[in-house]
Design an enzyme around this catalytic site. Structure first.
Site, PDB file in Angstrom:
ATOM      1  N   LYS A  15       0.830  -1.216   0.000  1.00 26.99           N
ATOM      2  CA  LYS A  15       0.000   0.000   0.000  1.00 26.99           C
ATOM      3  C   LYS A  15       0.861   1.261   0.000  1.00 26.99           C
ATOM      4  O   LYS A  15       0.523   2.249  -0.640  1.00 26.99           O
ATOM      5  CB  LYS A  15      -0.908   0.027   1.234  1.00 26.99           C
ATOM      6  CG  LYS A  15      -1.924  -1.090   1.252  1.00 26.99           C
ATOM      7  CD  LYS A  15      -2.739  -1.082   2.529  1.00 26.99           C
ATOM      8  CE  LYS A  15      -1.976  -1.459   3.763  1.00 26.99           C
ATOM      9  NZ  LYS A  15      -1.507  -2.851   3.824  1.00 26.99           N
ATOM     10  N   GLN A 219      -2.772  -2.301   7.465  1.00 30.55           N
ATOM     11  CA  GLN A 219      -3.106  -3.737   7.556  1.00 30.55           C
ATOM     12  C   GLN A 219      -3.956  -4.117   6.329  1.00 30.55           C
ATOM     13  O   GLN A 219      -3.741  -3.564   5.273  1.00 30.55           O
ATOM     14  CB  GLN A 219      -3.819  -4.063   8.885  1.00 30.55           C
ATOM     15  CG  GLN A 219      -2.903  -3.982  10.105  1.00 30.55           C
ATOM     16  CD  GLN A 219      -2.725  -2.567  10.627  1.00 30.55           C
ATOM     17  OE1 GLN A 219      -3.697  -1.854  10.830  1.00 30.55           O
ATOM     18  NE2 GLN A 219      -1.503  -2.152  10.855  1.00 30.55           N
ATOM     19  N   THR A 296       8.654  -5.729  12.259  1.00 27.43           N
ATOM     20  CA  THR A 296       9.217  -6.662  13.237  1.00 27.43           C
ATOM     21  C   THR A 296      10.333  -7.523  12.654  1.00 27.43           C
ATOM     22  O   THR A 296      11.017  -8.222  13.403  1.00 27.43           O
ATOM     23  CB  THR A 296       8.114  -7.600  13.757  1.00 27.43           C
ATOM     24  OG1 THR A 296       7.557  -8.284  12.625  1.00 27.43           O
ATOM     25  CG2 THR A 296       7.018  -6.838  14.476  1.00 27.43           C
ATOM     26  N   PRO A 299       9.756 -13.374   9.425  1.00 29.45           N
ATOM     27  CA  PRO A 299       9.510 -13.911   8.086  1.00 29.45           C
ATOM     28  C   PRO A 299       8.003 -14.014   7.842  1.00 29.45           C
ATOM     29  O   PRO A 299       7.253 -14.396   8.741  1.00 29.45           O
ATOM     30  CB  PRO A 299      10.144 -15.306   8.116  1.00 29.45           C
ATOM     31  CG  PRO A 299      10.540 -15.564   9.512  1.00 29.45           C
ATOM     32  CD  PRO A 299      10.420 -14.316  10.318  1.00 29.45           C
ATOM     33  N   ARG A 300       7.573 -13.620   6.661  1.00 33.42           N
ATOM     34  CA  ARG A 300       6.140 -13.724   6.349  1.00 33.42           C
ATOM     35  C   ARG A 300       5.838 -15.107   5.790  1.00 33.42           C
ATOM     36  O   ARG A 300       6.670 -15.688   5.082  1.00 33.42           O
ATOM     37  CB  ARG A 300       5.735 -12.660   5.325  1.00 33.42           C
ATOM     38  CG  ARG A 300       5.899 -11.262   5.869  1.00 33.42           C
ATOM     39  CD  ARG A 300       5.505 -10.223   4.823  1.00 33.42           C
ATOM     40  NE  ARG A 300       5.797  -8.886   5.313  1.00 33.42           N
ATOM     41  CZ  ARG A 300       6.293  -7.897   4.570  1.00 33.42           C
ATOM     42  NH1 ARG A 300       6.543  -8.085   3.297  1.00 33.42           N
ATOM     43  NH2 ARG A 300       6.535  -6.724   5.099  1.00 33.42           N
TER      44      ARG A 300
HETATM   45  P1  IMP Z   1      -1.392  -6.083  16.214  1.00 32.99           P
HETATM   46  O1  IMP Z   1      -1.985  -5.190  15.189  1.00 32.99           O
HETATM   47  O2  IMP Z   1       0.013  -5.710  16.590  1.00 32.99           O
HETATM   48  O3  IMP Z   1      -2.281  -6.261  17.412  1.00 32.99           O
HETATM   49  O4  IMP Z   1      -1.253  -7.550  15.565  1.00 32.99           O
HETATM   50  C1  IMP Z   1      -2.397  -8.344  15.243  1.00 32.99           C
HETATM   51  C2  IMP Z   1      -2.163  -9.142  13.977  1.00 32.99           C
HETATM   52  O5  IMP Z   1      -2.109  -8.264  12.856  1.00 32.99           O
HETATM   53  C3  IMP Z   1      -0.851  -9.931  13.953  1.00 32.99           C
HETATM   54  O6  IMP Z   1      -1.043 -11.107  13.209  1.00 32.99           O
HETATM   55  C4  IMP Z   1       0.098  -9.007  13.186  1.00 32.99           C
HETATM   56  O7  IMP Z   1       1.150  -9.710  12.576  1.00 32.99           O
HETATM   57  C5  IMP Z   1      -0.863  -8.432  12.160  1.00 32.99           C
HETATM   58  N1  IMP Z   1      -0.466  -7.105  11.677  1.00 32.99           N
HETATM   59  C6  IMP Z   1      -0.566  -5.928  12.322  1.00 32.99           C
HETATM   60  N2  IMP Z   1      -0.128  -4.925  11.559  1.00 32.99           N
HETATM   61  C7  IMP Z   1       0.256  -5.473  10.399  1.00 32.99           C
HETATM   62  C8  IMP Z   1       0.763  -4.930   9.187  1.00 32.99           C
HETATM   63  O8  IMP Z   1       0.944  -3.732   9.028  1.00 32.99           O
HETATM   64  N3  IMP Z   1       1.030  -5.830   8.200  1.00 32.99           N
HETATM   65  C9  IMP Z   1       0.785  -7.154   8.344  1.00 32.99           C
HETATM   66  N4  IMP Z   1       0.308  -7.698   9.448  1.00 32.99           N
HETATM   67  C10 IMP Z   1       0.031  -6.863  10.477  1.00 32.99           C
END
Ligand code: IMP
Length: 431
Positions: A15, A219, A296, A299-300
């Site tokens: 994005k 997200q 973080t 690895p995806r």
């Molecule tokens: P949180 O948003 O940190 O609470 O994480 C909740 C879930 O959303 C976890 O599986 C994270 O890895 C995922 N997540 C949060 N932000 C992102 C993002 O920007 N990209 C991909 N996954 C995300």
């Protein structure tokens, strides 16, 4: 013309690049949800930027960037990011507006995020540990601290004292001190206050003055708190409804919606991923696509294109078009698979199930297409793509029901195709 750009998969769709590319067509870019869990990677002026809280339009002079009430703001993370872009020569000045109604992420939210994950054990979400969920929990429980509260430190002090005491009861080993938190907040207000405003009013006036807005999602649809793969989701509405609630704009302010989707699928953190490839092919996609979390470094998980998931995103968000990213990562594969439906306990499902346990039991039903030998990397004209690549895109369009108006073939801004006669070309005057 006001357009929303949001994730059509599990986040990390690219994005940042698409928002950055389209920014010159707008006057304002607004983030409506999430926080610094987002990591929007943008390559500009020969440099890589990872934007977390600042809208991806910030790298363009003259663009106003808005952080809406739906975003949760960690002041320290915000300042670190501002320092980082300013040290690269980007001037922010009065180009940033932060909603007085946005909730703050406080130090105890970060502690609680870690604790809650540890307590969930096997059932952990795999959060980004940024305190996002606990900050939204406090918002919904009506005990959160909003940016505007910082204007009244005396009233805030007793609320913070109460909140810190309550948190310390939950985390007995915590040594968090309300006085320290207040000190941090006092400093935060000193720096932040010039940017704080009523965002809904600002946007209403801007629209009345004929300024155009891009709404930037973070997200993705399948991580949405309501419409995602609950409970393995983030804590905000990444889908289109979040634009209205997260910025205080009416639905009619949104003239078009672009969903960003990779030419394959990735997910970071726990939760079902029906097309996940755990073997050699998964490794290949991860290495070629550099699929490691921008925030973080995790690895995806990688897999084939899940058309059931993207079709769901088309429905929930009313997508007008897709921006298909990372097509070049598929270069050189002899065959490609597209998941067109799921098989679940012997039944074929063509729609995304709402129940996570059911989704976990689903197996992908694939259609196989030929791959392509000639590289697509860096191609900027649709006609120059290998025939098999255009056939792949055409099939994705057919199954998902929306045109791939934008195709990205590399990380640079310029490595992008805006297809002639598409809605994107029409919106941005490129026909
Ligand atoms: P949180 O948003 O940190 O609470 O994480 C909740 C879930 O959303 C976890 O599986 C994270 O890895 C995922 N997540 C949060 N932000 C992102 C993002 O920007 N990209 C991909 N996954 C995300």
């Amino acid at each position: 013309m006001n357009i929303a750009v949001l994730g059509a998969q599990w986040g990390d769709e690219g994005k940042g690049k698409i928002v950055d590319l389209l920014t010159p067509n707008f006057s304002i870019v607004g983030r409506y949800q999430g926080g610094h869990n987002a990591g929007h990677t943008v390559y500009a002026n020969g440099r890589k930027f990872v934007l977390r809280l600042l809208p991806s339009g910030i790298l363009h002079d003259g663009i106003t960037c808005v952080i809406g009430n739906g975003v949760v703001v960690d002041p320290q993370a915000l300042f670190a990011e501002i320092d980082e872009v300013e040290s690269a020569g980007v001037k922010i000045g009065d180009r940033l507006i932060i909603s007085d109604k946005a909730h703050l992420i406080l130090p105890y939210h970060r502690e609680l995020d870690l604790l809650s994950e540890a307590r969930r054990g096997e059932r952990k979400i795999g959060t980004t540990s940024r305190g996002i969920g606990p900050a939204y929990e406090d918002k919904i429980a009506r005990r959160g601290v909003r940016v505007g509260d910082l204007a009244n430190m005396d009233a805030l002090a007793s609320a913070v004292q109460h909140n810190v005491a309550a948190r310390n009861r939950i985390i007995p080993e915590s040594t968090m001190d309300a006085g320290q938190v207040m000190e941090e907040l006092r400093k935060a207000w000193e720096r932040m206050s010039p940017w704080v405003a009523d965002v809904s009013l600002f946007l209403a006036r801007a629209r009345a003055a004929g300024r155009s807005i891009m709404f930037e999602g973070a997200q993705g649809t399948l991580l949405d708190i309501d419409h995602g793969t609950y409970p393995y989701v983030t804590s905000s509405n990444a889908t289109i409804g979040g634009v209205c609630t997260g910025l205080g704009v009416p639905p009619r302010a949104i003239d078009g919606v672009v969903g960003v989707a990779k030419a394959y699928t990735t997910r970071v953190g726990e939760g079902a991923l029906p097309t996940e490839l755990t073997g050699e092919m998964g490794n290949r996609l991860r290495e070629t696509g550099q699929e490691f979390g921008a925030v973080t470094g995790r690895p995806r998980r990688c897999g084939w294109y899940d058309a059931v998931a993207v079709r769901y995103a088309v429905r929930v968000n009313g997508l007008d078009a897709l921006a298909l990213t990372k097509l070049d990562v598929l270069d050189g594969l002899s065959e490609l698979q597209i998941c067109t439906s799921y098989r679940c306990h012997g039944t074929i499902l063509t729609e995304m199930p709402g129940d996570h346990a059911q989704l976990s039991a689903c197996e992908p039903v694939y259609e196989t297409l030929p791959g392509w030998d000639a590289p697509t990397a860096g191609i900027r004209r649709f006609e120059e793509l290998p025939r098999e690549a255009t056939a792949y895109i055409a099939r994705l369009e057919e199954i998902t029901g929306v045109p791939a108006a934008i195709v990205s073939t590399g990380s640079k801004r310029e490595d992008t195709i805006i297809r002639a006669h598409s809605v994107a070309a029409k919106w941005f005057g490129r026909n």
